[in-house]
Design a protein around this motif. Structure first.
Motif, PDB file in Angstrom:
ATOM      1  N   ALA A 102      34.024  38.412  39.237  1.00  0.00           N
ATOM      2  CA  ALA A 102      34.819  37.927  38.100  1.00  0.00           C
ATOM      3  C   ALA A 102      36.164  38.640  38.041  1.00  0.00           C
ATOM      4  O   ALA A 102      37.192  38.016  37.763  1.00  0.00           O
ATOM      5  CB  ALA A 102      34.050  38.131  36.800  1.00  0.00           C
ATOM      6  N   ALA A 103      36.180  39.926  38.302  1.00  0.00           N
ATOM      7  CA  ALA A 103      37.438  40.687  38.272  1.00  0.00           C
ATOM      8  C   ALA A 103      38.381  40.215  39.374  1.00  0.00           C
ATOM      9  O   ALA A 103      39.584  40.064  39.152  1.00  0.00           O
ATOM     10  CB  ALA A 103      37.159  42.173  38.415  1.00  0.00           C
ATOM     11  N   ILE A 104      37.859  39.958  40.551  1.00  0.00           N
ATOM     12  CA  ILE A 104      38.683  39.482  41.660  1.00  0.00           C
ATOM     13  C   ILE A 104      39.217  38.092  41.371  1.00  0.00           C
ATOM     14  O   ILE A 104      40.380  37.786  41.631  1.00  0.00           O
ATOM     15  CB  ILE A 104      37.882  39.503  42.977  1.00  0.00           C
ATOM     16  N   LYS A 105      38.367  37.246  40.779  1.00  0.00           N
ATOM     17  CA  LYS A 105      38.791  35.886  40.453  1.00  0.00           C
ATOM     18  C   LYS A 105      39.921  35.905  39.424  1.00  0.00           C
ATOM     19  O   LYS A 105      40.901  35.182  39.545  1.00  0.00           O
ATOM     20  CB  LYS A 105      37.599  35.100  39.909  1.00  0.00           C
ATOM     21  N   GLU A 106      39.788  36.756  38.413  1.00  0.00           N
ATOM     22  CA  GLU A 106      40.821  36.862  37.390  1.00  0.00           C
ATOM     23  C   GLU A 106      42.120  37.413  37.982  1.00  0.00           C
ATOM     24  O   GLU A 106      43.207  36.959  37.626  1.00  0.00           O
ATOM     25  CB  GLU A 106      40.350  37.757  36.243  1.00  0.00           C
ATOM     26  N   GLU A 111      47.817  36.476  39.850  1.00  0.00           N
ATOM     27  CA  GLU A 111      48.778  36.437  40.944  1.00  0.00           C
ATOM     28  C   GLU A 111      49.310  35.029  41.160  1.00  0.00           C
ATOM     29  O   GLU A 111      50.489  34.855  41.449  1.00  0.00           O
ATOM     30  CB  GLU A 111      48.128  36.960  42.227  1.00  0.00           C
ATOM     31  N   ALA A 112      48.444  34.027  41.009  1.00  0.00           N
ATOM     32  CA  ALA A 112      48.887  32.649  41.166  1.00  0.00           C
ATOM     33  C   ALA A 112      49.868  32.250  40.074  1.00  0.00           C
ATOM     34  O   ALA A 112      50.868  31.577  40.329  1.00  0.00           O
ATOM     35  CB  ALA A 112      47.681  31.707  41.153  1.00  0.00           C
ATOM     36  N   LYS A 113      49.606  32.677  38.832  1.00  0.00           N
ATOM     37  CA  LYS A 113      50.531  32.379  37.728  1.00  0.00           C
ATOM     38  C   LYS A 113      51.876  33.059  37.944  1.00  0.00           C
ATOM     39  O   LYS A 113      52.916  32.483  37.671  1.00  0.00           O
ATOM     40  CB  LYS A 113      49.918  32.818  36.395  1.00  0.00           C
ATOM     41  N   GLU A 114      51.850  34.299  38.408  1.00  0.00           N
ATOM     42  CA  GLU A 114      53.094  35.036  38.636  1.00  0.00           C
ATOM     43  C   GLU A 114      53.912  34.421  39.771  1.00  0.00           C
ATOM     44  O   GLU A 114      55.127  34.415  39.729  1.00  0.00           O
ATOM     45  CB  GLU A 114      52.797  36.501  38.931  1.00  0.00           C
TER      46      GLU A 114
END
Length: 117
Positions: A102-106, A111-114
């Motif tokens: 879950a932490a890696i997914k978040e 990173e994708a949003k940035e």
């Protein structure tokens, strides 16, 4: 003169012994110790496995642990929930806890949003 040659021989023997001990010490710290640390890490990883953990097998398959016994695990592969394979614990190469996943997914979502900005 006899004493001079025997003193030189003793010094040569002593330096050879010191050199051999030094080589064994270097070999221990370069080869044996890291191997033991890795073996200890793998043993701890296999002992800390729980039902629901995501795993990667030695053959490269990704799956979820659904049952654990003393020396074996049953891993479920794929989305259809019909592929369940029993295997030994030694066949597991990597374990990922659900919290880690879950932490890696978040983190990847952030990173994708940035990167979109």
């Amino acid at each position: 003169m006899i004493f001079a040659s025997s003193a030189g021989t003793q010094a040569g023997n002593l330096s050879m012994i010191v050199l051999l001990v030094g080589m064994f010490a270097i070999m221990y710290f370069m080869m044996i110790r890291p191997q033991r640390k890795e073996q200890k890490r793998v043993t701890e990883m296999l002992n800390s496995m729980e039902i629901g953990d995501a795993v990667i097998t030695s053959s490269g398959f990704y799956g979820i642990i659904i049952d654990i016994s003393e020396s074996d695990v049953i891993v479920e592969f794929g989305n259809n929930k019909n592929c369940r394979i029993p295997m030994t614990k030694e066949a597991i190469r990597q374990v990922e806890k659900p919290e880690q996943a879950a932490a890696i997914k978040e983190e990847t979502k952030k990173e994708a949003k940035e990167s979109k900005k």
